[in-house]
Enzyme design. Structure first.
Site, PDB file in Angstrom:
ATOM      1  N   LYS A  76       0.821  -1.190   0.000  1.00 25.11           N
ATOM      2  CA  LYS A  76       0.000   0.000   0.000  1.00 25.11           C
ATOM      3  C   LYS A  76       0.864   1.252   0.000  1.00 25.11           C
ATOM      4  O   LYS A  76       0.642   2.180  -0.784  1.00 25.11           O
ATOM      5  CB  LYS A  76      -0.818  -0.066   1.290  1.00 25.11           C
ATOM      6  N   GLN A 102      -7.530  10.388 -12.167  1.00 19.94           N
ATOM      7  CA  GLN A 102      -8.766   9.660 -12.433  1.00 19.94           C
ATOM      8  C   GLN A 102      -9.246   8.931 -11.170  1.00 19.94           C
ATOM      9  O   GLN A 102      -8.468   8.210 -10.546  1.00 19.94           O
ATOM     10  CB  GLN A 102      -8.555   8.628 -13.549  1.00 19.94           C
ATOM     11  N   ASP A 127      -9.613  19.943 -11.813  1.00 19.99           N
ATOM     12  CA  ASP A 127     -10.831  19.238 -11.393  1.00 19.99           C
ATOM     13  C   ASP A 127     -11.515  19.983 -10.241  1.00 19.99           C
ATOM     14  O   ASP A 127     -12.698  19.780  -9.984  1.00 19.99           O
ATOM     15  CB  ASP A 127     -10.481  17.821 -10.909  1.00 19.99           C
ATOM     16  N   SER A 199     -30.071  10.899   0.434  1.00 15.71           N
ATOM     17  CA  SER A 199     -30.710   9.604   0.736  1.00 15.71           C
ATOM     18  C   SER A 199     -31.553   9.624   2.008  1.00 15.71           C
ATOM     19  O   SER A 199     -32.455   8.814   2.171  1.00 15.71           O
ATOM     20  CB  SER A 199     -29.625   8.527   0.850  1.00 15.71           C
TER      21      SER A 199
END
Lengths: 302, 302
Positions: A76, A102, A127, A199
């Site tokens: 990791k 991405q 972004d 939600s």
């Protein structure tokens, strides 16, 4: 392994979408994004003539890929370190004016998405997803940051309708980092009264029925029904969902989060899916990159 | 000149406010803040016993003062540089766990408030006003930042009522960096459906009438009237306004942004002014400082 893909800034012209038969006016992302790209093309040409050969550079950093995922990165920490090293190198590269990573990170070893997103230099974060950008946007310092591409594309589509935002009641469904949360900010600082639903909202049809402007980024196919809408509302649909369709060769088709067939009988303006928000997102990424390049040239002068 | 005032962490016990005669239950900031301070006192004592003599340190940086403003700092750049130098020195000082800069900056030479606010190290920004903190809060990363004191105090008062926030319709009036904007974030990420209203909202009484939970940070004396409210609503009043009152020796009195006398006939719960949100803001600043000190000690261990 990590693969780096340098995306060339393409300013191609795509087809213009006509109006469909409906009560609502169709707000075409294809047409609007074409206008944006044409404007950007002129600005890029201007930069190239003023600074001979200059080109805005956008780097798209992709972690892993479908065929050859980073199975070979053993830990990791190593995976994250390698990504961070690529980001730092791009931050330092003066020919790169925009840098995006991405998402989601396609890695077998979990990499902290926040850590990666925030490693991008704020002045290249086209972004607009880093903490610093989000902090400025959410507190109304809009001129000092990059506006996230999907919400900024939605604002551009709302502008196309000619409906003014200030003082209107806007409702956003969804609170994601990429769509809902920054959409709220943009509508708020364009002076709408904004309600965010999600939600856990109990009375969604009632809330939706109050919206002069509705932006949906819920990720649930056709959840918003036409009879929920306020008559004449502006409806912007950020959803991209695949549903089964036996009449198609592929066996499926793409629909938004709004039930289009009923919504266009009641809305004043509506974006189609596909051909609505989708192409605008790409156009806004180009716009942010051109803006970043312009700022770079401006700073070079001083 | 710049004056630095080191504020000693005081955990004094103040008086408890009883209920007034009204339909609404009065949510006392005096009482609630006392509970918080008692809890913090215990945590500070625990730290002191575990790490002998350790005390959480909060530095309040004040630029200029009423009597002797920084008239002598000849230029804007020098003024900002001096403030920044003080901030950097405090950032590096291990005995300071919280650092706040008093706003507005009282300087004859305009100093960029954003520049100053963002110079505070994120791990000492106990006001929670820096871009990075705001970015995390607005995007839902609440465990990884400091919660701004006034909105966090409001949440604590809402918790005191026993009314759950999730799924409720909350309305915030105001979108300031210090109150309204972060209040929206806290309510949203505690899963309320949140509407933000402001000076350009057209139908304020209608919007207010939909609120199960109403938080007002508008800065306008008694603007919210009792008959606007939904019956039984939780009403949190962040306003502190001085209005003329000939019956007082001082010739004035302090009122909130809510018209208390009419609102407490209709609300389910209401905070008084003074003795409501005000003392909670101070208690939350203490809480953030203690939290920062605890994180510091935790990091020392590793």
């Amino acid at each position: 392994m990590l693969s780096l893909a340098a995306l060339v800034l393409r300013l191609r012209v795509s087809g213009c979408q006509g109006r469909r038969r409906s009560i609502a006016t169709v707000v075409s992302g294809n047409r609007t994004s074409k206008l944006v790209r044409e404007r950007l093309q002129k600005e890029v040409e201007k930069m190239r003539s003023q600074f001979s050969g200059f080109r805005p550079g956008l780097l798209v950093l992709q972690v892993g890929d479908r065929d050859d995922s980073n199975l070979y990165i053993s830990s990791k920490l190593k995976a994250a370190a390698e990504v961070l090293q690529n980001i730092r190198s791009a931050n330092a590269n003066v020919s790169i004016h925009g840098l995006i990573v991405q998402l989601p990170l396609d890695s077998v070893n979990h990499i902290d998405t926040q850590l990666i997103t925030n490693a991008v230099a704020p002045d290249k974060d086209v972004d607009g997803l880093s903490c610093i950008n989000a902090g400025k946007l959410s507190r109304g310092d809009l001129t000092d940051c990059f506006l996230p591409c999907t919400p900024n594309g939605c604002m551009e589509l709302i502008r196309q309708t000619g409906v003014s935002v200030a003082g209107k009641h806007a409702v956003v469904i969804g609170r994601s980092k990429i769509v809902g949360a920054p959409m709220h900010d943009l509508l708020l600082w364009n002076h709408a009264t904004v309600t965010t639903c999600h939600s856990q909202t109990r009375d969604l049809p009632l809330q939706v029925g109050r919206a002069d402007i509705l932006v949906v980024g819920a990720g649930r196919a056709e959840m918003v029904r036409g009879d929920w809408l306020k008559e004449g509302a502006v409806v912007i649909d950020c959803g991209i969902n695949q549903v089964p369709d036996e009449t198609k060769a592929s066996g499926k088709r793409v629909v938004g989060d709004v039930h289009y067939a009923s919504a266009n009988q009641r809305a004043g303006f509506i974006t189609p899916v596909p051909g609505g928000v989708g192409p605008m997102t790409v156009a806004m990424l180009m716009q942010n990159t051109v803006q970043s390049a312009q700022r770079f040239l401006q700073n070079q002068k001083h």
